[in-house]
Design a protein around this motif. Structure first.
Motif, PDB file in Angstrom:
ATOM      1  N   ASP A  19      44.618  30.252-103.818  1.00 54.19           N
ATOM      2  CA  ASP A  19      44.214  31.485-104.491  1.00 54.19           C
ATOM      3  C   ASP A  19      42.788  31.787-104.072  1.00 54.19           C
ATOM      4  OD1 ASP A  19      42.438  29.935-106.043  1.00 54.19           O
ATOM      5  OD2 ASP A  19      43.986  29.589-107.565  1.00 54.19           O
ATOM      6  N   LYS A  20      42.183  32.792-104.685  1.00 51.10           N
ATOM      7  CA  LYS A  20      40.861  33.236-104.249  1.00 51.10           C
ATOM      8  C   LYS A  20      39.748  32.262-104.608  1.00 51.10           C
ATOM      9  CE  LYS A  20      40.178  36.044-108.417  1.00 51.10           C
ATOM     10  NZ  LYS A  20      39.922  37.402-108.937  1.00 51.10           N
ATOM     11  N   HIS A  21      40.062  31.221-105.394  1.00 50.34           N
ATOM     12  CA  HIS A  21      39.016  30.317-105.842  1.00 50.34           C
ATOM     13  C   HIS A  21      38.995  28.983-105.088  1.00 50.34           C
ATOM     14  CE1 HIS A  21      38.240  33.009-109.195  1.00 50.34           C
ATOM     15  NE2 HIS A  21      39.515  32.937-109.556  1.00 50.34           N
ATOM     16  N   TYR A  23      39.933  28.242-101.642  1.00 45.21           N
ATOM     17  CA  TYR A  23      40.229  28.288-100.211  1.00 45.21           C
ATOM     18  C   TYR A  23      39.676  27.068 -99.470  1.00 45.21           C
ATOM     19  CZ  TYR A  23      40.162  29.557 -95.311  1.00 45.21           C
ATOM     20  OH  TYR A  23      40.322  29.532 -93.959  1.00 45.21           O
ATOM     21  N   CYS A  80      50.938  28.696-100.371  1.00 40.00           N
ATOM     22  CA  CYS A  80      50.243  29.930-100.776  1.00 40.00           C
ATOM     23  C   CYS A  80      50.711  30.373-102.160  1.00 40.00           C
ATOM     24  CB  CYS A  80      50.517  31.051 -99.774  1.00 40.00           C
ATOM     25  SG  CYS A  80      49.646  30.871 -98.214  1.00 40.00           S
ATOM     26  N   ASP A  83      49.535  35.978-104.420  1.00 38.95           N
ATOM     27  CA  ASP A  83      48.643  36.938-103.770  1.00 38.95           C
ATOM     28  C   ASP A  83      48.423  36.577-102.305  1.00 38.95           C
ATOM     29  OD1 ASP A  83      48.426  38.325-106.122  1.00 38.95           O
ATOM     30  OD2 ASP A  83      46.588  37.309-106.748  1.00 38.95           O
ATOM     31  N   ALA A  84      48.206  35.286-102.045  1.00 44.34           N
ATOM     32  CA  ALA A  84      47.974  34.860-100.665  1.00 44.34           C
ATOM     33  C   ALA A  84      49.221  35.059 -99.812  1.00 44.34           C
ATOM     34  CB  ALA A  84      47.535  33.396-100.642  1.00 44.34           C
ATOM     35  N   GLU A  87      49.767  38.445 -98.275  1.00 42.55           N
ATOM     36  CA  GLU A  87      48.952  38.783 -97.120  1.00 42.55           C
ATOM     37  C   GLU A  87      49.633  38.391 -95.805  1.00 42.55           C
ATOM     38  OE1 GLU A  87      46.079  40.377 -97.163  1.00 42.55           O
ATOM     39  OE2 GLU A  87      45.968  40.508 -99.362  1.00 42.55           O
ATOM     40  N   LYS A 104      40.564  36.613 -95.204  1.00 40.93           N
ATOM     41  CA  LYS A 104      40.704  37.108 -96.573  1.00 40.93           C
ATOM     42  C   LYS A 104      39.951  36.257 -97.579  1.00 40.93           C
ATOM     43  CE  LYS A 104      42.501  39.384-100.088  1.00 40.93           C
ATOM     44  NZ  LYS A 104      42.140  40.761-100.394  1.00 40.93           N
ATOM     45  N   TYR A 105      40.069  34.929 -97.443  1.00 43.91           N
ATOM     46  CA  TYR A 105      39.539  34.044 -98.476  1.00 43.91           C
ATOM     47  C   TYR A 105      38.366  33.191 -98.018  1.00 43.91           C
ATOM     48  CZ  TYR A 105      43.868  35.233-100.892  1.00 43.91           C
ATOM     49  OH  TYR A 105      44.887  35.910-101.501  1.00 43.91           O
TER      50      TYR A 105
END
Length: 687
Positions: A19-21, A23, A80, A83-84, A87, A104-105
């Motif tokens: 996730d976005k936190h 990577y 993933c 959300d990932a 992509e 992205k991340y």
């Protein structure tokens, strides 16, 4: 997607979903997995013959054994999150999917490749963040080079983390580690340089800047005295020096700011990383300068007469560091240690010290202004903006000191084409207004107009959100103060300014009425509510005192009809105070009825209504006081032989009266001062 139902490797669990936190951690685990399956080199690191960056596509990147490609792609997709995965859902190439997720991340390719470097210092990071000195020392003993390494993705070293967390004991240890003796290859002892203290994080901040930014004043002073001069010298067109100076000003570490400005005077107008100059930063600190009505009268007397700041200690840079004992330095602020045990005195000492240092800093900065010859430099350096901001914040010392260096600043306009006289009126700063008016001998500043064609009298009709109206007690006094401002400005302008119109075709008087309709309504409501409450109290006192006049203590002589205690002095006191209470309470009721029946015209708020309120409240206070005296006299008459009972009862009767006066007296005081001594334009002030 249920990862538990799919296993692309029976013996290796799936990495944590991306996730976005997370990577950085995810990239390490997936890369390790791909390397363990011999998929990383062929799939992720494309060959030299691959398409240039930005031109590759799935068809080019899939020129590897199809099965190996899909094995790697499957591993990436399965790890993933929703959300990932969205992509890369259309990617057929493991290489393309990896690059997409990294862009992205991940912050950059180098960040991805160096994540392992940061993770190897995770134990040091945790030890420093939690203040565990022993664990941090053990780590540094095993890896001495870690003391100057970036241990977070923000580029922060262990010293940055310790300063941010406020762990002084770890800062002391790290600084000692920086300066310990080391042994070179020839066996000779050599002192390590102090350059490590100047290491910057990803935002360009040193540990010293971090200490200032997070309000760690003691640590900031400690680090400042150990930072070499060359690291304090301005760099990158003075940006670094301005960053340090503005942070010192905003954190009120003015002794550091003074030393910097003495060493590098041109930092006055240098710009920091936020595009702000130290001169502008000082103009944004109204609490660093003495302010009107800042203290109650007894604290103001102590401030003025009982606290002395040793100016000799600040005339040359000699910081008396007040570092905590665990930093290994001595405390040497004798004046502070003497008064620290007295209630409130220590705070007053600190306040006066800040005020003294801010004046000295301002004076030092203003010495640089005459040397600036180019108008562009004054504008880009924030000098003009600083003056306007000082007027807005009501910093009289800043405005007067700056204008004394260059009177041309009088005519400088802000972005709305308003000069500083207009700004002083707009923000209702009477002392600055009086000073500028005294300098403007020809009244030239009164003829200026802003972008909306508003003149200086229009400024008195505008109510800004930041206008100082909160100092008035109640909306009625706010309205009175606004009328006083309009009247004062009206007296110094010519007739054509009084009748001049703006782009909305409104004269100053019309604009005043339009902008103050809501304030008038609130003022009327405040007046009526206050008068109604006080009328009830006054009417109650009238009723009580009228009744008491005919039911005197001791009763009447049945033969002659005179009161039994008529010849006693206490009885005469009782009769006199009863009459005074009846008279004053009746007067207060009549005054409050006059307020309730007033027409509430705009001009009534200037004097008529406040005077009625002053008389009404004063009479009400007098009636309460005399009522208590009459009651006390009656008790003493009846309990003359039992004073041990009478005196405590008398003391208790004064409690409710005291509470009422304590609550209402500030309103009476403010109304009395604002009505009889408005003190807006001081015509006797000398420039």
């Amino acid at each position: 997607m249920d990862t538990k139902s799919i296993a692309f490797s029976a013996d290796v669990p799936l990495p944590k979903l991306l996730d976005k936190h997370n990577y950085a951690e995810w990239a390490i685990r997936v890369r390790t997995y791909l390397k363990s399956r011999d998929l990383w080199e062929d799939i992720i690191n494309v060959s030299k013959n691959a398409a240039p960056s930005g031109q590759e596509n799935d068809e080019d990147a899939i020129n590897v054994p199809i099965r190996r490609n899909y094995m790697a792609l499957d591993a990436i997709q399965m790890s993933c999150g929703p959300d990932a995965f969205s992509e890369i859902r259309n990617s057929c190439s493991a290489h393309t999917a990896w690059q997409t997720l990294m862009k992205k991340y991940g912050e950059s390719v180098s960040l991805s490749l160096n994540t392992a470097t940061y993770l190897q210092y995770a134990d040091l990071y945790k030890a420093v963040l939690r203040g565990k000195l022993k664990a941090a020392k053990e780590f540094l003993d095993s890896q001495p080079e870690a003391v100057r390494k970036a241990i977070t993705h923000k580029g922060e070293t262990a010293l940055h983390i310790a300063v941010t967390a406020g762990h002084a004991h770890i800062v002391k240890e790290l600084v000692d580690q920086h300066h310990q003796d080391d042994q070179d290859g020839d066996g000779c002892r050599a002192r390590m340089t102090k350059e490590d203290l100047g290491i910057e994080d990803g935002d360009g901040c040193t540990a010293l800047m971090k200490a200032l930014e997070y309000g760690r004043s003691e640590l900031a002073r400690y680090l400042y005295t150990r930072t070499p001069l060359k690291d304090l010298m301005p760099a990158e067109k003075d940006k670094k020096g301005a960053m340090l100076l503005t942070r010192a000003i905003y954190s009120k570490n003015l002794e550091l700011a003074l030393d910097l400005i003495w060493r590098f005077p041109h930092l006055t107008y240098a710009l920091d990383d936020h595009g702000e100059s130290p001169f502008l930063a000082l103009a944004s600190m109204p609490h660093a300068f003495p302010r009107e009505n800042q203290l109650v009268f007894w604290k103001q007397w102590i401030y003025d007469h009982c606290i002395r700041i040793d100016q000799s200690a600040s005339s040359t840079y000699e910081i008396r560091l007040n570092i905590n004992s665990h930093l290994g330095t001595t405390q040497s602020v004798p004046a502070k240690s003497i008064v620290s045990n007295l209630l409130g005195i220590e705070q007053l000492y600190d306040m006066k010290k800040i005020h003294s240092q801010s004046k000295e800093l301002l004076s030092s900065m203003c010495e640089v202004i005459p040397t600036i010859s180019q108008t562009l430099q004054l504008t880009s350096g924030g000098v003009y903006d600083a003056i306007n901001r000082a007027v807005k914040n009501g910093i009289f010392e800043f405005v007067s000191e700056t204008l004394s260096k260059d009177p041309r600043f009088l005519e400088k306009e802000d972005t709305n084409l308003r000069n500083i006289l207009m700004l002083a009126v707009l923000y209702r700063h009477s002392k600055i207004f009086s000073h500028i008016h005294g300098l403007d001998k020809n009244k030239a500043l009164t003829f200026y107009k802003d972008r909306n064609d508003d003149n200086v009298l229009h400024m008195a009709a505008i109510v800004e959100d930041s206008t100082r109206l909160d100092r008035s007690s109640g909306a009625a006094l706010q309205m009175q103060r606004e009328l006083q401002w309009f009247k004062e400005v009206e007296e110094i302008v010519s007739l054509n300014i009084k009748e001049g119109t703006n782009k909305d075709n409104l004269t100053p008087r019309q604009l005043f009425t339009k902008n103050h309709e809501d304030m008038m309504e609130k003022g009327e409501k405040w007046m009526k509510d206050t008068a109604s409450s006080c009328t009830v109290v006054g009417a109650l006192i009238v009723t009580i005192m009228f009744t008491v006049a005919f039911t005197v203590p001791g009763g009447y002589n049945q033969n002659y009809g005179f009161p039994i205690f008529l010849k006693k002095k206490l009885f005469m006191l009782f009769i006199i105070t009863d009459a005074l209470s009846l008279f004053s309470s009746s007067t207060s009721v009549l005054m409050f009825l006059g307020i309730l029946t007033s027409r509430y015209a705009e001009k009534d708020f200037l004097k008529s209504l406040p005077k009625k309120m002053i008389i009404g409240l004063s009479a009400l206070f007098l009636s309460i006081a005399t009522m208590m005296i009459a009651f006390s006299a009656a008790l003493l008459i009846m309990l003359s032989d039992q004073l041990q009972i009478a005196i405590p009862l008398i003391c208790l009767t004064g409690v409710p009266a005291f509470i009422f006066v304590w609550i209402q007296f500030p309103i009476l005081k403010d109304m009395f001062m604002s009505t009889l001594f408005p003190r807006i334009l001081n015509r006797k002030m000398k420039p």
